[in-house]
Design a protein around this motif. Structure first.
Motif, PDB file in Angstrom:
ATOM      1  N   VAL A 170       0.864  -1.186   0.000  1.00 17.07           N
ATOM      2  CA  VAL A 170       0.000   0.000   0.000  1.00 17.07           C
ATOM      3  C   VAL A 170       0.899   1.234   0.000  1.00 17.07           C
ATOM      4  O   VAL A 170       1.787   1.358   0.847  1.00 17.07           O
ATOM      5  CB  VAL A 170      -0.913   0.009   1.259  1.00 17.07           C
ATOM      6  CG1 VAL A 170      -1.626   1.347   1.394  1.00 17.07           C
ATOM      7  CG2 VAL A 170      -1.924  -1.125   1.204  1.00 17.07           C
ATOM      8  N   VAL A 171       0.681   2.118  -0.968  1.00 13.22           N
ATOM      9  CA  VAL A 171       1.447   3.369  -1.056  1.00 13.22           C
ATOM     10  C   VAL A 171       0.437   4.494  -1.237  1.00 13.22           C
ATOM     11  O   VAL A 171      -0.320   4.506  -2.204  1.00 13.22           O
ATOM     12  CB  VAL A 171       2.435   3.328  -2.257  1.00 13.22           C
ATOM     13  CG1 VAL A 171       3.098   4.688  -2.465  1.00 13.22           C
ATOM     14  CG2 VAL A 171       3.501   2.245  -2.052  1.00 13.22           C
ATOM     15  N   TYR A 172       0.422   5.426  -0.274  1.00 14.06           N
ATOM     16  CA  TYR A 172      -0.605   6.478  -0.306  1.00 14.06           C
ATOM     17  C   TYR A 172       0.031   7.863  -0.381  1.00 14.06           C
ATOM     18  O   TYR A 172       0.849   8.227   0.461  1.00 14.06           O
ATOM     19  CB  TYR A 172      -1.490   6.376   0.941  1.00 14.06           C
ATOM     20  CG  TYR A 172      -2.589   7.412   0.961  1.00 14.06           C
ATOM     21  CD1 TYR A 172      -3.514   7.505  -0.084  1.00 14.06           C
ATOM     22  CD2 TYR A 172      -2.710   8.313   2.017  1.00 14.06           C
ATOM     23  CE1 TYR A 172      -4.526   8.461  -0.075  1.00 14.06           C
ATOM     24  CE2 TYR A 172      -3.726   9.270   2.036  1.00 14.06           C
ATOM     25  CZ  TYR A 172      -4.625   9.335   0.980  1.00 14.06           C
ATOM     26  OH  TYR A 172      -5.624  10.285   0.981  1.00 14.06           O
ATOM     27  N   ASN A 173      -0.355   8.615  -1.411  1.00 13.27           N
ATOM     28  CA  ASN A 173       0.065  10.007  -1.545  1.00 13.27           C
ATOM     29  C   ASN A 173      -1.090  10.903  -1.074  1.00 13.27           C
ATOM     30  O   ASN A 173      -2.080  11.071  -1.780  1.00 13.27           O
ATOM     31  CB  ASN A 173       0.401  10.305  -3.018  1.00 13.27           C
ATOM     32  CG  ASN A 173       0.720  11.774  -3.238  1.00 13.27           C
ATOM     33  OD1 ASN A 173       0.591  12.595  -2.328  1.00 13.27           O
ATOM     34  ND2 ASN A 173       1.145  12.110  -4.451  1.00 13.27           N
ATOM     35  N   PRO A 174      -0.950  11.472   0.121  1.00 10.96           N
ATOM     36  CA  PRO A 174      -2.078  12.236   0.678  1.00 10.96           C
ATOM     37  C   PRO A 174      -2.328  13.544  -0.065  1.00 10.96           C
ATOM     38  O   PRO A 174      -3.442  14.066  -0.012  1.00 10.96           O
ATOM     39  CB  PRO A 174      -1.643  12.503   2.133  1.00 10.96           C
ATOM     40  CG  PRO A 174      -0.160  12.418   2.123  1.00 10.96           C
ATOM     41  CD  PRO A 174       0.208  11.451   1.043  1.00 10.96           C
ATOM     42  N   TYR A 175      -1.310  14.065  -0.748  1.00 10.57           N
ATOM     43  CA  TYR A 175      -1.471  15.373  -1.416  1.00 10.57           C
ATOM     44  C   TYR A 175      -2.410  15.269  -2.612  1.00 10.57           C
ATOM     45  O   TYR A 175      -3.134  16.198  -2.935  1.00 10.57           O
ATOM     46  CB  TYR A 175      -0.106  15.931  -1.841  1.00 10.57           C
ATOM     47  CG  TYR A 175       0.813  16.085  -0.661  1.00 10.57           C
ATOM     48  CD1 TYR A 175       0.646  17.127   0.237  1.00 10.57           C
ATOM     49  CD2 TYR A 175       1.815  15.146  -0.408  1.00 10.57           C
ATOM     50  CE1 TYR A 175       1.471  17.256   1.345  1.00 10.57           C
ATOM     51  CE2 TYR A 175       2.638  15.261   0.692  1.00 10.57           C
ATOM     52  CZ  TYR A 175       2.460  16.324   1.569  1.00 10.57           C
ATOM     53  OH  TYR A 175       3.269  16.428   2.668  1.00 10.57           O
ATOM     54  N   LEU A 176      -2.359  14.116  -3.294  1.00 15.11           N
ATOM     55  CA  LEU A 176      -3.241  13.919  -4.454  1.00 15.11           C
ATOM     56  C   LEU A 176      -4.372  12.946  -4.122  1.00 15.11           C
ATOM     57  O   LEU A 176      -5.156  12.593  -5.008  1.00 15.11           O
ATOM     58  CB  LEU A 176      -2.440  13.377  -5.647  1.00 15.11           C
ATOM     59  CG  LEU A 176      -1.374  14.308  -6.235  1.00 15.11           C
ATOM     60  CD1 LEU A 176      -0.603  13.591  -7.354  1.00 15.11           C
ATOM     61  CD2 LEU A 176      -2.010  15.582  -6.775  1.00 15.11           C
ATOM     62  N   ASP A 177      -4.414  12.500  -2.883  1.00 13.85           N
ATOM     63  CA  ASP A 177      -5.359  11.469  -2.467  1.00 13.85           C
ATOM     64  C   ASP A 177      -5.299  10.269  -3.425  1.00 13.85           C
ATOM     65  O   ASP A 177      -6.309   9.822  -3.940  1.00 13.85           O
ATOM     66  CB  ASP A 177      -6.794  12.041  -2.380  1.00 13.85           C
ATOM     67  CG  ASP A 177      -7.774  11.047  -1.771  1.00 13.85           C
ATOM     68  OD1 ASP A 177      -7.329  10.165  -1.014  1.00 13.85           O
ATOM     69  OD2 ASP A 177      -8.981  11.130  -2.078  1.00 13.85           O
ATOM     70  N   GLU A 178      -4.066   9.784  -3.652  1.00 18.32           N
ATOM     71  CA  GLU A 178      -3.889   8.614  -4.529  1.00 18.32           C
ATOM     72  C   GLU A 178      -3.436   7.412  -3.699  1.00 18.32           C
ATOM     73  O   GLU A 178      -2.379   7.446  -3.063  1.00 18.32           O
ATOM     74  CB  GLU A 178      -2.880   8.922  -5.635  1.00 18.32           C
ATOM     75  CG  GLU A 178      -3.479   9.886  -6.668  1.00 18.32           C
ATOM     76  CD  GLU A 178      -2.677   9.978  -7.953  1.00 18.32           C
ATOM     77  OE1 GLU A 178      -3.292  10.120  -9.022  1.00 18.32           O
ATOM     78  OE2 GLU A 178      -1.432   9.911  -7.900  1.00 18.32           O
ATOM     79  N   MET A 179      -4.253   6.370  -3.745  1.00 21.19           N
ATOM     80  CA  MET A 179      -3.976   5.141  -2.999  1.00 21.19           C
ATOM     81  C   MET A 179      -3.607   4.047  -4.002  1.00 21.19           C
ATOM     82  O   MET A 179      -4.455   3.569  -4.760  1.00 21.19           O
ATOM     83  CB  MET A 179      -5.229   4.731  -2.227  1.00 21.19           C
ATOM     84  CG  MET A 179      -5.080   3.482  -1.389  1.00 21.19           C
ATOM     85  SD  MET A 179      -4.134   3.758   0.104  1.00 21.19           S
ATOM     86  CE  MET A 179      -5.293   4.738   1.066  1.00 21.19           C
ATOM     87  N   PHE A 180      -2.317   3.686  -4.035  1.00 20.93           N
ATOM     88  CA  PHE A 180      -1.859   2.565  -4.863  1.00 20.93           C
ATOM     89  C   PHE A 180      -1.855   1.337  -3.968  1.00 20.93           C
ATOM     90  O   PHE A 180      -1.331   1.387  -2.845  1.00 20.93           O
ATOM     91  CB  PHE A 180      -0.431   2.809  -5.348  1.00 20.93           C
ATOM     92  CG  PHE A 180      -0.271   3.995  -6.275  1.00 20.93           C
ATOM     93  CD1 PHE A 180      -0.388   3.847  -7.646  1.00 20.93           C
ATOM     94  CD2 PHE A 180       0.002   5.260  -5.768  1.00 20.93           C
ATOM     95  CE1 PHE A 180      -0.226   4.934  -8.499  1.00 20.93           C
ATOM     96  CE2 PHE A 180       0.154   6.355  -6.612  1.00 20.93           C
ATOM     97  CZ  PHE A 180       0.042   6.187  -7.980  1.00 20.93           C
ATOM     98  N   CYS A 181      -2.424   0.224  -4.435  1.00 21.22           N
ATOM     99  CA  CYS A 181      -2.341  -0.970  -3.594  1.00 21.22           C
ATOM    100  C   CYS A 181      -2.415  -2.239  -4.428  1.00 21.22           C
ATOM    101  O   CYS A 181      -2.875  -2.228  -5.579  1.00 21.22           O
ATOM    102  CB  CYS A 181      -3.418  -0.951  -2.516  1.00 21.22           C
ATOM    103  SG  CYS A 181      -5.050  -0.978  -3.159  1.00 21.22           S
ATOM    104  N   ALA A 182      -1.918  -3.311  -3.822  1.00 18.54           N
ATOM    105  CA  ALA A 182      -1.940  -4.610  -4.505  1.00 18.54           C
ATOM    106  C   ALA A 182      -1.759  -5.721  -3.489  1.00 18.54           C
ATOM    107  O   ALA A 182      -1.127  -5.524  -2.449  1.00 18.54           O
ATOM    108  CB  ALA A 182      -0.811  -4.697  -5.534  1.00 18.54           C
ATOM    109  N   GLN A 183      -2.325  -6.850  -3.835  1.00 17.57           N
ATOM    110  CA  GLN A 183      -2.086  -8.077  -3.074  1.00 17.57           C
ATOM    111  C   GLN A 183      -1.637  -9.112  -4.096  1.00 17.57           C
ATOM    112  O   GLN A 183      -2.200  -9.169  -5.207  1.00 17.57           O
ATOM    113  CB  GLN A 183      -3.387  -8.503  -2.404  1.00 17.57           C
ATOM    114  CG  GLN A 183      -3.235  -9.754  -1.585  1.00 17.57           C
ATOM    115  CD  GLN A 183      -4.498 -10.066  -0.786  1.00 17.57           C
ATOM    116  OE1 GLN A 183      -5.191  -9.169  -0.325  1.00 17.57           O
ATOM    117  NE2 GLN A 183      -4.783 -11.334  -0.650  1.00 17.57           N
ATOM    118  N   THR A 184      -0.658  -9.911  -3.744  1.00 10.59           N
ATOM    119  CA  THR A 184      -0.122 -10.898  -4.678  1.00 10.59           C
ATOM    120  C   THR A 184      -1.242 -11.724  -5.313  1.00 10.59           C
ATOM    121  O   THR A 184      -2.122 -12.218  -4.609  1.00 10.59           O
ATOM    122  CB  THR A 184       0.890 -11.810  -3.943  1.00 10.59           C
ATOM    123  OG1 THR A 184       1.879 -10.957  -3.404  1.00 10.59           O
ATOM    124  CG2 THR A 184       1.545 -12.807  -4.878  1.00 10.59           C
TER     125      THR A 184
END
Ligand code: 2AM
Ligand code: CA
Length: 255
Positions: free
Chosen positions: A111-125
């Motif tokens: 999980v990688v979250y950029n709060p400035y752009l409200d972008e939530m990158f996420c993945a599960q194998t």
């Protein structure tokens, strides 16, 4: 589990956005360009508490623990409370929270979250990679006219010549280069096809572990020097790429 970890990252993101820090309030650790602020510590404490509540048996390795290498273990969170600390200090608004859950020393959830752009990158194998709930995929650009990003490992000045030689070699073919100062987001930008390849000659597991799950699930490749598999317990060099440009990179660069 992925949703719960994302929610914790989102709450930490609100904390980041509510803090402001001046460059002279930051202290240097371990050399030039390697900063830490009271906020890195504060957000790490918040994440440790929340993630430990979620999976009490998981070990917690955070950038601000002061340990360089991690112990191998069955379940572990590998966390960077603020990736892109220099950006954070300078109010550059390009930083993130990076959380990886390792299972038997291999990344399982990222999980990688950029709060400035409200972008939530996420993945599960084996479940694909997502940005704010929408599937993402690497680009299929080759080197010609590509967009390449890189990190300069500013705290390891001995890496400077290699870094800029590689950047110069790639620049001759690419449309342009970027140096954005946040490794986890750099890797996610390759995953989302915003960039085609990213490299940096020294990173720590909390910089690349979460991004690596997201990138692989988006169809990308991530390796370390000698074109070997990453070691998720140690600092190492990293190339994150789409499969097309990766082949060309391999022919050009003795990484
Ligand atoms: P940070 O902002 O969390 O410190 C900059 O080139 C990238 O490298 C950033 O993602 C930065 O993370 C990371 N970085 C900073 N110090 C580092 C260190 N000592 N070892 C490895 N990576 C580091
Ligand atoms: Ca950090």
């Amino acid at each position: 589990m992925l949703d719960e970890i994302s929610e914790i990252a989102r709450q930490a993101g609100l904390l980041i956005k509510s803090c402001s820090v001046s460059p002279n309030k930051a202290s240097e650790k371990e050399g030039k360009g390697n900063f830490v602020t009271e906020f890195d510590m504060k957000i790490q404490r918040f994440l440790k508490e929340k993630l430990k509540d979620l999976i009490p048996e998981a070990e917690f390795f955070g950038e601000e623990n002061g340990e360089d290498d991690m112990r191998p273990c069955r379940l572990a969170f590998v966390v960077d409370p603020i990736d892109g600390t220099t950006n954070f200090i300078r109010d550059f608004k390009h930083s993130c929270i990076s959380i990886c859950l390792l299972k038997d020393n291999l990344p399982y959830i990222g999980v990688v979250y950029n709060p400035y752009l409200d972008e939530m990158f996420c993945a599960q194998t084996k479940n694909g990679a997502y940005l704010n709930g929408n599937p993402i995929r690497v680009s299929n650009m080759g080197l010609n006219n590509s967009l390449i990003s890189f990190g300069t490992s500013p705290y390891y000045i001995d890496k400077a010549d290699k870094t800029f030689e590689t950047a110069k070699t790639l620049f001759k073919y690419a449309a342009d280069l970027r140096r954005c100062g946040c490794a986890a987001l750099d890797i996610c930008y390759v995953a989302a096809g915003r960039c085609d390849l990213y490299f940096e000659y020294t990173l720590s597991p909390w910089d690349f572990a979460a991004g690596s799950v997201i990138l692989k699930e988006a169809g990308g490749i991530i390796i370390t020097s000698g074109y070997k598999e990453l070691d998720y317990t140690k600092k190492c060099a990293v190339v994150a790429s789409n499969p097309v440009i990766f082949k060309e990179f391999k022919n050009l660069i003795d990484f």
